[in-house]
Design an enzyme around this catalytic site. Structure first.
Site, short mmCIF file in Angstrom:
data_model
loop_
_atom_site.label_atom_id
_atom_site.label_comp_id
_atom_site.label_asym_id
_atom_site.label_seq_id
_atom_site.Cartn_x
_atom_site.Cartn_y
_atom_site.Cartn_z
N THR A 208 0.84 -1.19 0.00
CA THR A 208 0.00 0.00 0.00
C THR A 208 0.88 1.24 0.00
OG1 THR A 208 -1.93 1.02 1.06
CG2 THR A 208 -0.22 0.17 2.52
N ASN A 209 0.28 2.40 0.31
CA ASN A 209 1.02 3.65 0.40
C ASN A 209 0.54 4.41 1.64
OD1 ASN A 209 -1.35 5.36 -0.48
ND2 ASN A 209 -1.07 4.12 -2.33
N HIS A 210 1.05 5.63 1.83
CA HIS A 210 0.77 6.37 3.06
C HIS A 210 -0.45 7.29 2.97
CE1 HIS A 210 4.38 5.03 5.09
NE2 HIS A 210 5.13 5.38 4.05
N SER A 211 -1.22 7.21 1.91
CA SER A 211 -2.36 8.13 1.78
C SER A 211 -3.39 7.91 2.88
CB SER A 211 -3.03 7.94 0.41
OG SER A 211 -4.16 8.76 0.32
#
Length: 399
Positions: A208-211
């Site tokens: 995933t990512n940090h959004s």
């Protein structure tokens, strides 16, 4: 009249405070939620208990009174309101607001306010017409604050003049009319995406990512406040939902693509602010992948995810718009310009997510808006809500 709004009512020192009790009652009768903030002077005319009884919420008088320990009182109130009304508005609070002074609960809430603000000046004619007060009222209007004309009639001093607080029904009609005029997206259907997608590796792990989804949620709220019918497709967020927005939860990029594709034909536009994973594991293990004692590496074969905004850009009609986001850590403008051309976008919002002050999870942002013709506009560093409002004003001018 408007309904289903979170309203902050700021009440200041005036004999007209009694009218604000009716204002609270009328707001609640129309299914609004009301939080009252009083100045100390206002409590000399009507007790906080009277407002608390009507609003069913604790009245705020002191900036340092007990409040949620994990929240800053004036910021939390300002962030949670849909609109703010100051009625009656004394010359004192008008002067503070015009000059950026925050020295009590009411004035600090006003300094933190970023919702539509409505001020009802209420005072003696001599004070109303004083050059300093008149100058302060002009400043409020220049700052985009809505100022209502005071009524003319019998004053507390025993003679007629201008400065009376209008009747509560007149105030609410004025606020409602002003809101209607600001409904620049009324009748339009808009899809907003938010959050970061997750691509599973096995039943317990994912990429995933940090959004956080904060920017997308702010855009959805700003669009709804502007009158749009908003569908928010949110990937893996923990943010609270708000009235007036239909929220659809997804997990992966392919789920996001399916939901956007299914709905876009009936929409007027798409604002693609979600952080979509470019790649996903080619295969997903049925069971948790175990460590192998004599192996120090694990190889994942990745395949491309659908490029949602590019696919939508290919099929959008002349009466539809698509706004993309370019979240970059380097070569911001060059990368954003490539995307606006290759994906047939009407506008792209470029932001430097490598900067922790304005990147993922931050409450603030600074973006550069880029049009296909090369025109650009860079915002100041400001709250994501404020950036969202600026973006919605620009989108309202499309077609």
């Amino acid at each position: 009249m408007f309904s289903n709004k979170q309203v902050t009512l700021i009440v200041t020192g005036s004999i007209a405070v009694y009218k604000s009790l009716t204002l609270v009652r009328e707001l609640i009768k129309n299914n609004n939620r009301v939080r009252v903030v009083m100045t100390t002077a206002a409590t000399k005319f009507v007790t906080p208990l009277a407002f608390q009884t009507l609003s069913k919420q604790r009245v705020i008088v002191d900036e340092f009174q007990d409040y949620d320990v994990d929240k800053v009182l004036h910021i939390d109130i300002a962030d949670s309101t849909d609109l703010t009304i100051v009625a009656p508005a004394s010359a004192n609070i008008i002067g503070k607001l015009a000059n950026g002074i925050g020295d009590d609960a009411a004035s600090t809430v006003l300094l933190a306010n970023h919702a539509p603000l409505f001020v009802v000046p209420t005072m003696n004619t001599n004070m109303l017409e004083n050059p300093a007060n008149a100058r302060n009222l002009r400043t409020l209007a220049a700052d985009g604050i809505h100022v209502m004309d005071s009524a003319t009639g019998f004053l507390a001093e025993g003679y007629s003049g201008k400065g009376r607080m209008p009747e509560p029904t007149e105030i609410l009609q004025w606020v409602s009319n002003t809101i209607d005029q600001s409904q620049v997206l009324k009748g339009r259907k808009i899809i907003v995406t938010a959050g970061g997608t997750r691509e599973p590796i096995d039943p317990v792990r994912y990429i995933t990512n940090h959004s956080s989804g904060k920017m997308g949620f702010a855009i959805a709220k700003a669009a709804a406040d502007a009158g749009a019918e908003v569908t928010l497709i949110a990937a893996n967020t923990s943010l609270p939902h708000f009235d007036g927005v239909s929220v659809i939860s997804v997990v992966t990029a392919r789920e996001m693509a399916a939901e956007v594709t299914k709905r876009f034909a009936e929409a007027d536009g798409l604002i693609m602010s979600a952080a979509i994973a470019d790649f996903r594991p080619e295969t997903v293990a049925d069971h948790k992948i175990k460590k192998v004692a004599d192996e120090d590496k694990m190889t994942l074969t990745m395949v491309k995810n659908p490029d949602i905004v590019k696919s939508i850009g290919k099929v959008k009609r002349a009466d539809q718009f698509v706004v993309g986001f370019a979240a970059e850590t380097n070569d911001l403008m060059a990368n954003a310009n490539k995307k606006i051309t290759s994906k047939n976008l009407d506008l792209i919002v470029a932001n430097d997510v490598g900067n922790k002050k304005i990147g993922f999870n931050s409450d603030q942002n600074q973006v550069t808006l880029i049009w296909p013709n090369g025109e650009t506009k860079k915002t100041s560093v400001e709250t994501k809500s404020k950036v969202a409002e600026e973006l919605i004003k620009i989108i309202a001018e499309f077609k």
